[in-house]
Design an enzyme around this catalytic site. Structure first.
Site, short mmCIF file in Angstrom:
data_model
loop_
_atom_site.label_atom_id
_atom_site.label_comp_id
_atom_site.label_asym_id
_atom_site.label_seq_id
_atom_site.Cartn_x
_atom_site.Cartn_y
_atom_site.Cartn_z
N LYS A 52 0.90 -1.04 -0.13
CA LYS A 52 -0.08 -0.11 -0.10
C LYS A 52 0.95 1.16 0.07
O LYS A 52 0.71 2.45 -0.75
CB LYS A 52 -0.97 0.04 1.25
CG LYS A 52 -2.18 -1.01 1.15
CD LYS A 52 -3.12 -1.51 2.41
CE LYS A 52 -4.02 -2.57 2.07
NZ LYS A 52 -4.53 -2.87 3.17
N GLN A 96 -4.85 -1.71 9.40
CA GLN A 96 -4.83 -2.70 8.64
C GLN A 96 -5.33 -3.80 9.72
O GLN A 96 -4.93 -4.00 10.96
CB GLN A 96 -3.16 -3.18 8.67
CG GLN A 96 -3.04 -4.28 7.79
CD GLN A 96 -3.59 -4.40 6.32
OE1 GLN A 96 -3.77 -3.42 5.64
NE2 GLN A 96 -3.70 -5.62 5.64
N ASP A 119 -11.13 2.51 3.34
CA ASP A 119 -11.33 1.40 3.16
C ASP A 119 -12.74 1.04 3.03
O ASP A 119 -13.26 -0.15 2.25
CB ASP A 119 -10.98 0.27 4.48
CG ASP A 119 -9.70 -0.33 4.46
OD1 ASP A 119 -9.06 -0.80 3.28
OD2 ASP A 119 -9.10 -0.21 5.54
N1 GUN Z 1 -6.74 -6.77 5.70
C1 GUN Z 1 -7.11 -7.63 4.44
N2 GUN Z 1 -7.34 -6.81 3.58
C2 GUN Z 1 -7.36 -5.54 4.21
C3 GUN Z 1 -7.91 -4.38 3.52
O1 GUN Z 1 -8.44 -4.28 2.47
N3 GUN Z 1 -7.98 -3.41 4.44
C4 GUN Z 1 -7.47 -3.46 5.70
N4 GUN Z 1 -7.82 -2.27 6.57
N5 GUN Z 1 -7.12 -4.47 6.24
C5 GUN Z 1 -7.17 -5.58 5.47
#
Ligand code: GUN
Length: 280
Positions: A52, A96, A119
């Site tokens: 990311k 996350q 998100d």
């Molecule tokens: N854990 C696995 N995929 C994601 C996601 O798209 N966003 C977040 N915040 N955590 C994750």
């Protein structure tokens, strides 16, 4: 033989579009900024977060990393999120998941300002999506809509079947397909005659988490098959929920694993960050 939807290419196009938008915002004196909060040492989460941040670097979005130890108390994390909510320079906040067991994930997601919830996980974002108000869309399903549309397929009036009802994929997927005027069926582990239903789908979204679960006989001739699975086959090789070899002979369009839905999630996260910066 079906048309293979190239998620790597489409996600790259989106990141390039975001890069242009970021330049325009910077010219107006706005520097889009994403705060990425990682708690603990989960190796997979570290990889996701690294990717990311890499995408932020590529698109020109500023990223702020907040790494907290695995024994962080819930109250400390909530306080950190509140600080980021109040920080005018931060446009998007991403915590996350998964979080360590002492922390209630729902409480944390609920604390993120919905206008910074890039998100699209907060109940406010989900509610806005459900009633057609502007707000952040969950990245994976939003990416699937892009894959379908950018392949030149219209969703309007199509029989759309989603298999899987998670809060992150299945449910928001249903809302987004509905918004595009699809006729939507959501199937799950209690669904009777599942394969009968999938074999009537014009657009099938498979999100069951079972390797190669759908075979050619479960699919309608010429269907659009979107594979959200990230599974391991009998040899430990990465594969999807769809048996690509047999289904690609019958489907009209299909996403591969890897290189289909996967790369779209981060591209859509970048798009949401720009949207957050434009809105604030
Ligand atoms: N854990 C696995 N995929 C994601 C996601 O798209 N966003 C977040 N915040 N955590 C994750």
């Amino acid at each position: 033989m079906s048309y293979i939807i190239d998620g790597k290419k489409i996600s790259q196009d989106i990141k390039d579009e975001v890069k242009d938008e970021v330049s325009k915002l910077k010219a107006k004196g706005v520097e889009p900024c994403l705060a990425v909060v990682l708690v603990g040492d989960d190796p997979a989460s570290h990889v996701y977060v690294r990717n990311k941040i890499k995408a932020c670097d590529y698109t020109g979005i500023k990223s702020v990393s907040i790494n907290l130890p695995a024994d962080t108390e819930e109250s400390e994390l909530l306080q950190k999120v509140e600080e980021l909510n109040a920080d005018e320079k931060v446009h998007g906040i991403l915590v996350q998941l998964p979080l360590p067991p002492q922390i209630d994930e729902d409480k944390v997601i609920n604390t993120i300002d919905p206008d910074k919830d890039v998100d699209g996980f907060s109940p406010i974002s989900v509610g806005r999506l459900s009633i057609g108000l502007p707000g952040f869309k969950s990245c994976t399903p939003a990416g699937i809509i892009e894959l379908i549309k950018r392949s030149g397929v219209s969703i309007d009036g199509k029989n759309c079947v989603i298999v899987g009802r998670s809060n992150i994929v299945g449910k928001p997927m249903a809302m987004l397909l509905l918004r595009e005027n699809g006729t939507v069926t959501v199937c799950h582990s209690h669904t009777k005659n599942l394969r009968e239903i999938t074999s009537q789908a014009d657009i099938l979204v498979a999100a069951v988490g079972k390797p190669k679960y759908f075979k050619a006989e479960d699919i309608k001739e010429g269907a659009v098959v979107i594979d959200v699975g990230m599974d391991r086959d009998e040899n430990g090789k990465l594969c999807g929920d769809v048996d690509f070899t047999s289904v690609s002979e019958k489907a009209g369009y299909i996403t591969p694993v890897p290189g289909g839905v996967g790369p779209m999630t981060i591209a859509m996260l970048m798009k949401n960050c720009v949207e957050a910066a434009e809105r604030l």
